[in-house]
Design a protein around this motif. Sequence first.
Motif, PDB file in Angstrom:
ATOM      1  N   ASP A 163     -38.309  50.348  46.317  1.00  0.00           N
ATOM      2  CA  ASP A 163     -38.237  51.585  47.089  1.00  0.00           C
ATOM      3  C   ASP A 163     -39.556  51.864  47.799  1.00  0.00           C
ATOM      4  OD1 ASP A 163     -39.400  51.911  44.623  1.00  0.00           O
ATOM      5  OD2 ASP A 163     -38.157  53.602  44.010  1.00  0.00           O
ATOM      6  N   PRO A 190     -38.294  65.894  47.113  1.00  0.00           N
ATOM      7  CA  PRO A 190     -38.940  65.347  48.309  1.00  0.00           C
ATOM      8  C   PRO A 190     -40.405  64.998  48.041  1.00  0.00           C
ATOM      9  CG  PRO A 190     -38.799  67.738  48.461  1.00  0.00           C
ATOM     10  CD  PRO A 190     -38.056  67.348  47.218  1.00  0.00           C
ATOM     11  N   VAL A 221     -32.708  65.087  44.636  1.00  0.00           N
ATOM     12  CA  VAL A 221     -33.881  64.232  44.816  1.00  0.00           C
ATOM     13  C   VAL A 221     -35.054  65.116  45.212  1.00  0.00           C
ATOM     14  CG1 VAL A 221     -34.929  62.363  46.150  1.00  0.00           C
ATOM     15  CG2 VAL A 221     -32.521  62.215  45.487  1.00  0.00           C
ATOM     16  N   ASP A 233     -38.071  60.649  45.665  1.00  0.00           N
ATOM     17  CA  ASP A 233     -37.951  59.933  46.939  1.00  0.00           C
ATOM     18  C   ASP A 233     -39.201  59.079  47.180  1.00  0.00           C
ATOM     19  OD1 ASP A 233     -37.183  59.003  49.399  1.00  0.00           O
ATOM     20  OD2 ASP A 233     -37.497  60.899  50.456  1.00  0.00           O
ATOM     21  N   ARG A 234     -39.297  57.973  46.464  1.00  0.00           N
ATOM     22  CA  ARG A 234     -40.453  57.087  46.623  1.00  0.00           C
ATOM     23  C   ARG A 234     -40.458  56.411  47.991  1.00  0.00           C
ATOM     24  NH1 ARG A 234     -38.461  56.210  41.396  1.00  0.00           N
ATOM     25  NH2 ARG A 234     -39.864  56.854  39.715  1.00  0.00           N
ATOM     26  N   GLN A 235     -39.277  56.021  48.434  1.00  0.00           N
ATOM     27  CA  GLN A 235     -39.203  55.377  49.745  1.00  0.00           C
ATOM     28  C   GLN A 235     -39.667  56.326  50.838  1.00  0.00           C
ATOM     29  OE1 GLN A 235     -35.662  53.102  50.490  1.00  0.00           O
ATOM     30  NE2 GLN A 235     -35.780  53.352  52.705  1.00  0.00           N
ATOM     31  N   GLY A 236     -39.184  57.564  50.787  1.00  0.00           N
ATOM     32  CA  GLY A 236     -39.594  58.552  51.779  1.00  0.00           C
ATOM     33  C   GLY A 236     -41.082  58.840  51.727  1.00  0.00           C
ATOM     34  N   GLY A 259     -40.050  51.614  51.867  1.00  0.00           N
ATOM     35  CA  GLY A 259     -40.587  52.723  52.656  1.00  0.00           C
ATOM     36  C   GLY A 259     -41.729  52.277  53.545  1.00  0.00           C
TER      37      GLY A 259
END
Length: 322
Positions: A185, A310, A308, A155-158, A189
């Motif tokens: 991504d 985290p 995914v 989860d690069r965007q997160g 983010g």
Amino acid sequence: MVTIKDIAKAAGVNHSTVSRALNDDYRVSVNTKERIQAIAKQMNYIPNLAAKQLVQQKTHVVGLIWPPKEGLFFYNMSVQLQMEGTQRGYRVVLIADFPGEGMAAFRQLGVDHIMLWNCYPNLPVSFYTERARFRGEVLAMAGPRVDGAHILGVDRQGAFVQAVRHLHALGHRRLSYIGRPTHRDKLSGFIQGHAEQNLEYDPAFVVSDISPAFEEEVLAMLKRSDRPTALLVSSQTVLFRLLRIFRRSGIQIPDDLSVVVYDDVPELEELEVAFTAIGPSAQEMAVRAWDILTGTYGEGEERYVDEVMPARLVQRESTRSL
């Protein structure tokens, strides 16, 4: 050499019971199992691993297809995967090659399963051709979904949303993204984090690390009267380039700038200033990767896992409150 038949004669049982006991079969009682294993140890019994593998059609070797790229993260992640595999009784063979060629090589070598660090937008036809011929499990990590494989995404965007939240909580309102704009991504983010925190997004505060005038653009941004108070850096490679600029310009971290770096690697703690980092834990990702690859899937369960990892933020010395 001592054989199973020799142990069976000494224990007063048939050779199939010895075979089951040495393989920890539940059909053999605990007392009998312990007695047979003790006799085997006393007789210095060495199992014929080649024969065992031939019968089981297992090598306990997993192939790891790694991208031909340099970087601290790739080194640390591959080490974690190999260490975790060793703890589970597997050996890992790493090939730094492209997906199709890697799959073909490992299929010919007869490995049990294959892991792929998928940093490619599209896998070649040769990969899927070799996948169809390979009988083991395949796990694709970090990239897009792959047909016929388990997926463990990142989860690069997160991660970048979380970094913006962290800096906002410390009082920072003008943030800069330093990295490759094509890493959508990460940049998404960064932008999403601005929207969530009601921060003004300024495209002038996005500096591409592949720009021919990278150093000049960074310095020009930092000389502005409304310059950013914090930087979000897309990788350790970009961070090292920035550190050279900071040293030449007399910029102090975190007194003049707070900095958050993507991908937490041990080396970030060994620098003069320990850097706050975001991204998945390499150790936790390695554990989950092996859980998925060696898991069993019962009737009614999904054939392929799609998960995914985290992101987590580890705060260190490079970020401070305003």
